[in-house]
Motif scaffolding. Structure first.
Motif, PDB file in Angstrom:
ATOM      1  N   VAL A   1       0.810  -1.212   0.000  1.00  0.00           N
ATOM      2  CA  VAL A   1       0.000   0.000   0.000  1.00  0.00           C
ATOM      3  C   VAL A   1       0.849   1.270   0.000  1.00  0.00           C
ATOM      4  O   VAL A   1       0.338   2.361  -0.306  1.00  0.00           O
ATOM      5  N   ALA A   2       2.130   1.161   0.339  1.00  0.00           N
ATOM      6  CA  ALA A   2       2.992   2.352   0.352  1.00  0.00           C
ATOM      7  C   ALA A   2       4.443   1.913   0.290  1.00  0.00           C
ATOM      8  O   ALA A   2       4.815   0.843   0.781  1.00  0.00           O
ATOM      9  N   ARG A   3       5.256   2.773  -0.328  1.00  0.00           N
ATOM     10  CA  ARG A   3       6.703   2.539  -0.409  1.00  0.00           C
ATOM     11  C   ARG A   3       7.406   3.878  -0.231  1.00  0.00           C
ATOM     12  O   ARG A   3       7.092   4.844  -0.942  1.00  0.00           O
ATOM     13  N   HIS A   4       8.338   3.970   0.692  1.00  0.00           N
ATOM     14  CA  HIS A   4       9.036   5.218   0.988  1.00  0.00           C
ATOM     15  C   HIS A   4      10.534   4.986   1.022  1.00  0.00           C
ATOM     16  O   HIS A   4      11.003   3.900   1.408  1.00  0.00           O
ATOM     17  N   GLU A   5      11.284   6.004   0.652  1.00  0.00           N
ATOM     18  CA  GLU A   5      12.718   5.993   0.928  1.00  0.00           C
ATOM     19  C   GLU A   5      12.900   6.135   2.430  1.00  0.00           C
ATOM     20  O   GLU A   5      12.267   6.974   3.072  1.00  0.00           O
TER      21      GLU A   5
END
Length: 512
Positions: free
Chosen positions: A361-365
């Motif tokens: 549902v989400a991908r962040h550095e």
């Protein structure tokens, strides 16, 4: 030498005078006297003050670089080879590397540069051993001077080396970069040599015994390599001198002058391209290039496991009222529909991946340090559609602008909408415009916004029409050009016997 011998022989056997000997052998009387005085010719004096004309005006350029090195990081200063490469690449200089080396050596001695240490040559069996180490370098990352950590793994036999940068020197980064290095090499070395870094060693015991960390043992068990650790302190650094020198060489070869990059991915792409180019270099004292030695070594490595090592950690945070989850004292956004629910997170050294219900549902550095927040605008669009007043000053929008992902034409449209409809309705229409990016992509929506502005159609609905038009216009199908000769033959006509009839027609048209 032979001429001196013949002069001395003629004097001994025939008793010729110095003048007669000079005339017979075509040399100056001074040379005859030297031959009679000693059987060994005197050493020739080295030429003094040779002009080196091809170096010419580049002397000032070299001096400028060396002077600039006074303010550069100590380990990212120019070597003679790097100066020669820059002269050739940036100035098109036609000058020999040895000429540059001689000039730089003299200038560095005049400036008081250290001469360097002496080392004992080593020999290694192919495919058996590699050395691993961390180093540091200075780069300009997104306009900010940043210290990055360089992970280097070097094959002891061939000299092939893998180098990547990390913002942190943590155990997780250490483990992930090992997995990437093995993938790049295409196999696993039988033995890896380390210093006593905390990512692998919890406690140094007497002699060579170590208490190793569980995560490092897990990595070693996965790839089935053996580990060796050096003596603590400065003496231990000499036990893996190959990788110690490689860290410095990578820094000088690929990070001088200090590079300016947009993000860590760009920096690592630059370093990886440098590793590939370095395979064609020849190490001093070796008859083959690194690539040729690596070709002989690669087939002797241990095979890679079927699955890569998973260095990620797990977390199960709960989404708060601002649609954020807290992971390692930093916060990351998720879609607002998940507010109040528990999600699962995979924590990597560079990325945070958040999942719910079996899907991502989400991908962040990954953020480093404490109390940072990473927010993505797409996660808040449904909420902003109901609360458009919070759009203008939202953290997600501010970070979108900082990342350079918010087109200037969007702001131009927003200002025009505000002047025409007011702040609230303009914000609502801008949310609708941004929602179009999910369906059509940001590039097409930005193109539609520019088209609407050019046409004077200041309305979010006009942007939607233009963005969807590309999907509704069918592509023109051009039939293939086949059977050309047969189609042309159907229109063939015999050539006329004379052109008298055409001349009459031409004259008739002229009279009209």
């Amino acid at each position: 030498m032979e001429q001196f011998e013949q002069i001395r022989r003629d004097r001994d056997r025939e008793g010729l005078s110095i003048r007669a000997l000079a005339a017979r052998h075509g040399v100056h009387r001074r040379a005859v006297r030297q031959a009679l005085a000693s059987a060994v010719p005197p050493e020739k004096r080295a030429p003094v003050g040779r002009p080196a004309p091809k170096l010419g005006a580049y002397r000032a350029v070299i001096d400028g670089w060396l002077l600039a090195d006074r303010d550069a990081p100590r380990k990212q200063r120019h070597t003679a080879k790097r100066i020669w490469q820059r002269l050739v690449d940036e100035h098109g200089a036609d000058v020999a590397e040895t000429t540059v080396r001689q000039y730089v050596r003299a200038r560095k001695r005049a400036m008081g540069w250290p001469i360097g240490e002496v080392f004992v040559p080593q020999v290694h069996a192919p495919g058996m051993e590699a050395e691993v180490d961390w180093g540091e370098a200075e780069v300009v990352l997104a306009g900010v001077a940043t210290t990055v950590h360089l992970f280097v793994m070097r094959a002891s036999f061939s000299g092939a080396a893998f180098c990547q940068a990390s913002l942190v020197e943590t155990q997780q980064a250490f483990l992930e970069l090992h997995a990437q290095a093995f993938e790049w090499f295409g196999g696993v070395f039988a033995t890896l040599r380390f210093d006593n870094l905390k990512s692998a060693v919890k406690k140094v015991l007497k002699g060579r015994r170590r208490v190793e960390s569980d995560r490092f043992v897990s990595l070693r068990s996965h790839y089935l390599f053996a580990s060796q650790f050096t003596t603590p302190g400065l003496e231990g650094a000499h036990e893996k001198g190959g990788v110690e020198n490689e860290v410095g060489r990578c820094r000088r070869s690929h990070l001088v002058p200090v590079p300016e990059v947009a993000d860590l991915a760009e920096l690592n792409a630059l370093l990886l391209a440098g590793c590939e180019r370095d395979l064609d270099r020849r190490i001093d004292g070796r008859a083959v290039t690194v690539r040729e030695a690596w070709a002989a070594e690669r087939g002797l490595l241990l095979e890679l496991p079927a699955e890569s090592f998973d260095a990620c950690e797990s977390a199960a945070p709960r989404v708060d009222a601002k649609s954020l989850v807290t992971i390692r004292q930093n916060r990351y956004s998720v879609p607002v529909a998940l507010a109040g629910l528990q999600v699962s997170a995979r924590v990597g050294a560079r990325e945070i991946t958040i999942n719910h219900g079996g899907r991502e549902v989400a991908r962040h550095e990954r953020l480093h340090g404490k109390y940072g927040t990473s927010a993505q605008l797409d996660h808040y669009l449904e909420l902003l559609a109901r609360k458009p007043g919070g759009f203008e000053h939202s953290l997600a929008l501010a970070q979108e602008r900082d990342r350079g992902e918010w087109p200037d034409c969007f702001d131009e449209l927003w200002r025009s909408l505000t002047g025409r409809y007011g702040r609230s309705d303009a914000a609502r229409q801008m949310v609708d415009v941004v929602l179009l990016c999910r369906e059509h992509g940001p590039e097409r929506v930005a193109l539609a916004v520019r088209g609407a502005l050019t046409a004077g159609a200041i309305d979010g609905r006009a942007v939607a029409v233009l963005a969807r038009r590309a999907d509704s216009v069918p592509a023109i199908q051009v039939p293939p050009l086949t059977g050309l000769q047969a189609r042309l033959a159907a229109h063939e006509r015999p050539a006329p016997d004379d052109l008298a009839d055409y001349d009459q027609l031409h004259n008739h048209e002229a009279r009209r």
